[in-house]
Design an enzyme around this catalytic site. Structure first.
Site, mmCIF file in Angstrom:
data_model
loop_
_atom_site.group_PDB
_atom_site.id
_atom_site.type_symbol
_atom_site.label_atom_id
_atom_site.label_comp_id
_atom_site.label_asym_id
_atom_site.label_seq_id
_atom_site.Cartn_x
_atom_site.Cartn_y
_atom_site.Cartn_z
ATOM 1 N N VAL A 19 5.760 1.018 5.953
ATOM 2 C CA VAL A 19 5.835 0.230 4.722
ATOM 3 C C VAL A 19 6.156 -1.243 4.963
ATOM 4 O O VAL A 19 6.133 -2.023 4.014
ATOM 5 C CB VAL A 19 6.878 0.815 3.742
ATOM 6 C CG1 VAL A 19 6.422 2.166 3.221
ATOM 7 C CG2 VAL A 19 8.250 0.906 4.384
ATOM 8 N N TYR A 20 6.440 -1.636 6.185
ATOM 9 C CA TYR A 20 6.706 -3.047 6.435
ATOM 10 C C TYR A 20 5.412 -3.835 6.217
ATOM 11 O O TYR A 20 4.397 -3.598 6.895
ATOM 12 C CB TYR A 20 7.209 -3.278 7.861
ATOM 13 C CG TYR A 20 8.578 -2.705 8.162
ATOM 14 C CD1 TYR A 20 9.392 -2.171 7.164
ATOM 15 C CD2 TYR A 20 9.076 -2.693 9.464
ATOM 16 C CE1 TYR A 20 10.651 -1.659 7.435
ATOM 17 C CE2 TYR A 20 10.336 -2.180 9.756
ATOM 18 C CZ TYR A 20 11.108 -1.655 8.735
ATOM 19 O OH TYR A 20 12.355 -1.140 9.032
ATOM 20 N N ALA A 21 5.455 -4.755 5.271
ATOM 21 C CA ALA A 21 4.268 -5.541 4.882
ATOM 22 C C ALA A 21 3.094 -4.620 4.546
ATOM 23 O O ALA A 21 1.937 -4.947 4.820
ATOM 24 C CB ALA A 21 3.873 -6.532 5.976
#
Length: 326
Positions: A52-54
């Site tokens: 889910v990072y970026a």
């Protein structure tokens, strides 16, 4: 850089890890490349990311750098799955979602396996044994070498780790990733004792108190800091109160006495806590990362460790203080 075993496993990782929370959003490819090269050249191996990072951008960027900059075999790649950007559900740790998310992560990373795959958070809406079965499948099929969890409470970790140890063919938990710093010592109450007892290595996130322990917020909020960022300001704000200020003052005093930076003092403290394997660092740029990596040569004197323990000690009462009604 010194290498440490991750929990009670044979996997060895650098005792500092590189985090990628801002990659693909605030940190572009050039700055990410500079960070990764600096980390690798210092002997670092553990690189932590999440699907889910970026919105997957961090994994994609890391994959590009693995292809063009740093040999894949030199790094221990850790990623996470289970968080979902949905207004009605923050986490989905069902077997189906987790395994689909892992396959998507592998595509973005451009690799056939990750070294450490972590459940991002506890999902009360999914039976825990189903969540853990996804870890077993990932390891048995070669898509992950080791498995861990993140953001679990003490009882959740104890239940999950014990379940994995109780059955033949299940994958023992190698790690738990939790926030831990001089400003956030909540894991010491139950999570860390459970992890140490069950052979699970702790990977502290936000080891610099979301940047506050660098002392850069003592006189206000710098314009280039996370505290001034529209989407990260709420993340930093809880640690800008008077209680945190007293702890930062103590860190600054210790740093002045040792002729090092507050960042180095705060990082050395958490790195060398019992049960800790590797704090995960999130740096703004390669210069800041280089300063953090220079902590390799620093070991805090016992009297300074004790002073920092005292000034930052959390208040734990019943049942931790041994008080009894008997």
């Amino acid at each position: 850089m010194e290498q440490r075993h991750l929990g009670r496993t044979g996997l060895r990782v650098s005792r500092l890890g590189l985090g990628t929370l801002t990659w693909g959003r605030d940190t572009g490819e050039r700055d990410a490349a500079d960070q990764l090269k600096t980390f690798w050249e210092a002997g670092g191996s553990l690189v932590d990311t999440a699907d889910v990072y970026a919105d997957g951008g961090a994994e994609y960027l890391l994959g590009r750098l693995l292809e063009n900059l740093v040999p894949r075999s030199d790094l221990v790649i850790a990623t996470k799955a289970g968080s979902v950007p949905h207004p009605d559900r923050r986490f989905d740790c069902s077997r189906g979602h987790l395994l689909s998310a892992l396959d998507a992560s592998l595509r973005r990373l451009g690799t056939d396996h990750v070294d450490l795959w972590q459940v991002h958070a506890f999902d009360a809406g999914t039976p825990l044994d189903e969540t853990l079965q996804a870890l077993d499948i990932a390891v048995s099929t070669g898509r992950a070498r080791y498995a861990g969890v993140s953001n679990f409470s003490g009882w959740q970790l104890a239940k999950a780790a014990t379940w994995q140890l109780a059955g033949i063919g299940r994958t023992p938990l190698a790690s738990i990733q939790m926030e831990y710093s001089l400003l956030q010592r909540g894991v010491e109450r139950e999570v860390l004792p459970a992890a140490r007892d069950l052979g699970v290595g702790l990977l502290p996130s936000s080891p610099l108190g979301r940047g506050v322990l660098t002392a850069k917020y003592r006189d206000g909020i710098p314009q280039d800091s996370r505290g001034a960022s529209e989407h990260l300001a709420p993340f930093v704000a809880p640690y800008l109160d008077d209680a945190a200020g007293h702890i930062v003052d103590a860190v600054v005093t210790a740093a002045d006495g040792l002729a090092v930076s507050p960042l180095q003092v705060a990082l050395a403290w958490v790195r060398d806590r019992p049960g800790v394997t590797a704090p995960v660092l999130g740096a703004r740029d390669a210069r800041q990362l280089g300063e953090a990596l220079s902590v390799e040569a620093l070991t805090l004197p016992e009297e300074i460790n004790q002073a920092l323990d005292d000034v930052s000690a959390p208040v734990h009462r019943y049942p931790d203080d041994g008080w009894s009604t008997l």
